[in-house]
Design an enzyme around this catalytic site. Structure first.
Site, PDB file in Angstrom:
ATOM      1  N   ASP A  59      -5.572   6.785  10.031  1.00  0.00           N
ATOM      2  CA  ASP A  59      -5.539   5.607  10.816  1.00  0.00           C
ATOM      3  C   ASP A  59      -3.704   4.629  11.264  1.00  0.00           C
ATOM      4  O   ASP A  59      -3.494   4.078  11.419  1.00  0.00           O
ATOM      5  CB  ASP A  59      -5.708   4.238   9.244  1.00  0.00           C
ATOM      6  CG  ASP A  59      -4.199   4.307   7.906  1.00  0.00           C
ATOM      7  OD1 ASP A  59      -3.059   5.168   8.426  1.00  0.00           O
ATOM      8  OD2 ASP A  59      -4.505   4.008   7.352  1.00  0.00           O
ATOM      9  N   ASN A  86       3.120  -5.318   6.091  1.00  0.00           N
ATOM     10  CA  ASN A  86       2.282  -6.155   5.815  1.00  0.00           C
ATOM     11  C   ASN A  86       2.936  -7.306   6.696  1.00  0.00           C
ATOM     12  O   ASN A  86       2.393  -8.123   7.460  1.00  0.00           O
ATOM     13  CB  ASN A  86       1.239  -6.403   5.284  1.00  0.00           C
ATOM     14  CG  ASN A  86       0.910  -5.303   4.131  1.00  0.00           C
ATOM     15  OD1 ASN A  86      -0.076  -4.502   5.026  1.00  0.00           O
ATOM     16  ND2 ASN A  86       0.767  -4.773   3.057  1.00  0.00           N
ATOM     17  N   HIS A 136      -0.592   4.631   7.167  1.00  0.00           N
ATOM     18  CA  HIS A 136      -0.337   5.194   5.514  1.00  0.00           C
ATOM     19  C   HIS A 136      -0.308   6.294   5.715  1.00  0.00           C
ATOM     20  O   HIS A 136      -0.882   7.030   6.174  1.00  0.00           O
ATOM     21  CB  HIS A 136      -1.433   4.901   4.893  1.00  0.00           C
ATOM     22  CG  HIS A 136      -2.124   3.820   5.221  1.00  0.00           C
ATOM     23  ND1 HIS A 136      -2.874   3.135   5.499  1.00  0.00           N
ATOM     24  CD2 HIS A 136      -1.384   2.293   4.060  1.00  0.00           C
ATOM     25  CE1 HIS A 136      -3.104   1.360   5.627  1.00  0.00           C
ATOM     26  NE2 HIS A 136      -1.888   1.445   4.582  1.00  0.00           N
ATOM     27  N   GLY A 150      -1.595  -4.264   0.995  1.00  0.00           N
ATOM     28  CA  GLY A 150      -2.252  -5.965   1.664  1.00  0.00           C
ATOM     29  C   GLY A 150      -1.548  -6.757   1.859  1.00  0.00           C
ATOM     30  O   GLY A 150      -1.035  -7.492   1.746  1.00  0.00           O
ATOM     31  N   SER A 153       1.047  -1.115  -0.121  1.00  0.00           N
ATOM     32  CA  SER A 153       0.491   0.340  -0.241  1.00  0.00           C
ATOM     33  C   SER A 153       0.956   1.302   0.121  1.00  0.00           C
ATOM     34  O   SER A 153       0.500   2.262  -0.470  1.00  0.00           O
ATOM     35  CB  SER A 153      -0.874  -0.390   0.969  1.00  0.00           C
ATOM     36  OG  SER A 153      -0.669  -0.305   2.630  1.00  0.00           O
TER      37      SER A 153
END
Length: 194
Positions: free
Chosen positions: A162, A81, A165, A52, A18
């Site tokens: 979040d 991840n 990111h 992801g 991402s």
């Protein structure tokens, strides 16, 4: 006779997650799109990043990407991840090693883009995780950006809500972090082709 192409336009292949897929922001604002703007027609930039994705996913996808794009440089931006899921740093290292070896076997040079995970995973895990990138960089003599989010992570004005990111404002900084190691790799290509 068709149009005359550039004598040699290197292909840069980004295999990431991402952070390189511009998650949560306009794709045109992501660091890979900014890289495409920076290099212009001198280089083709292929973004094969998937939000992801893990190192195992990247390792599974890489052979087809190498065959399809014949890249000159592969930028590996994976591992975040794996860390967020608490996966084994040893398995992550094995997957990244496989990707480096396959890239080099396809005559591509590799740039390793490192990531760090939050300290709440514990010192032993975060140290082992961080060490994977450094060890592979040394073992395969590939350049390393130690932390792609250097100067971005933990900066509220550069992160999405979040806290994981980066936002659009952070993307030029991320590109500068990458460019510090990528720029010299591209300069060497220019020197070699003159």
């Amino acid at each position: 006779m068709g149009p005359v192409a550039n004598v040699h336009a290197d292909t840069l292949l980004i295999v990431g997650d991402s952070l390189s897929a511009a998650h949560g922001i306009e794709r045109e604002a992501g660091w890979v799109a900014l890289l495409r703007e920076r290099v212009g027609d001198a280089h083709e930039v292929v973004n094969a990043s998937i939000s992801g994705d893990t190192t195992s996913g990247g390792a599974a996808r890489l052979p087809d990407l190498l065959e399809r794009h014949s890249p000159d440089i592969v930028l590996l931006e994976l591992g975040g991840n794996d860390g967020l899921r608490g996966l084994s740093p040893q398995q992550m290292k094995l997957n990244l090693r496989t990707m480096i070896e396959k890239s080099q076997a396809a005559d591509a040079r590799v740039l390793l883009l490192g990531i760090e995970i939050p300290p709440n995973y514990g010192a032993a895990y975060t140290d082992a995780f961080r060490g994977v990138f450094r060890q592979l960089s040394e073992e395969y003599a590939v350049p390393l950006v130690p932390f792609i989010l250097d100067g971005v992570a933990l900066q509220d004005d550069m992160m999405q809500e979040d806290g994981i990111h980066p936002n659009a404002a952070a993307q030029p900084t991320i590109l500068d972090n990458v460019w510090e190691k990528l720029g010299p790799m591209l300069s060497r290509d220019t020197d070699r082709n003159e």
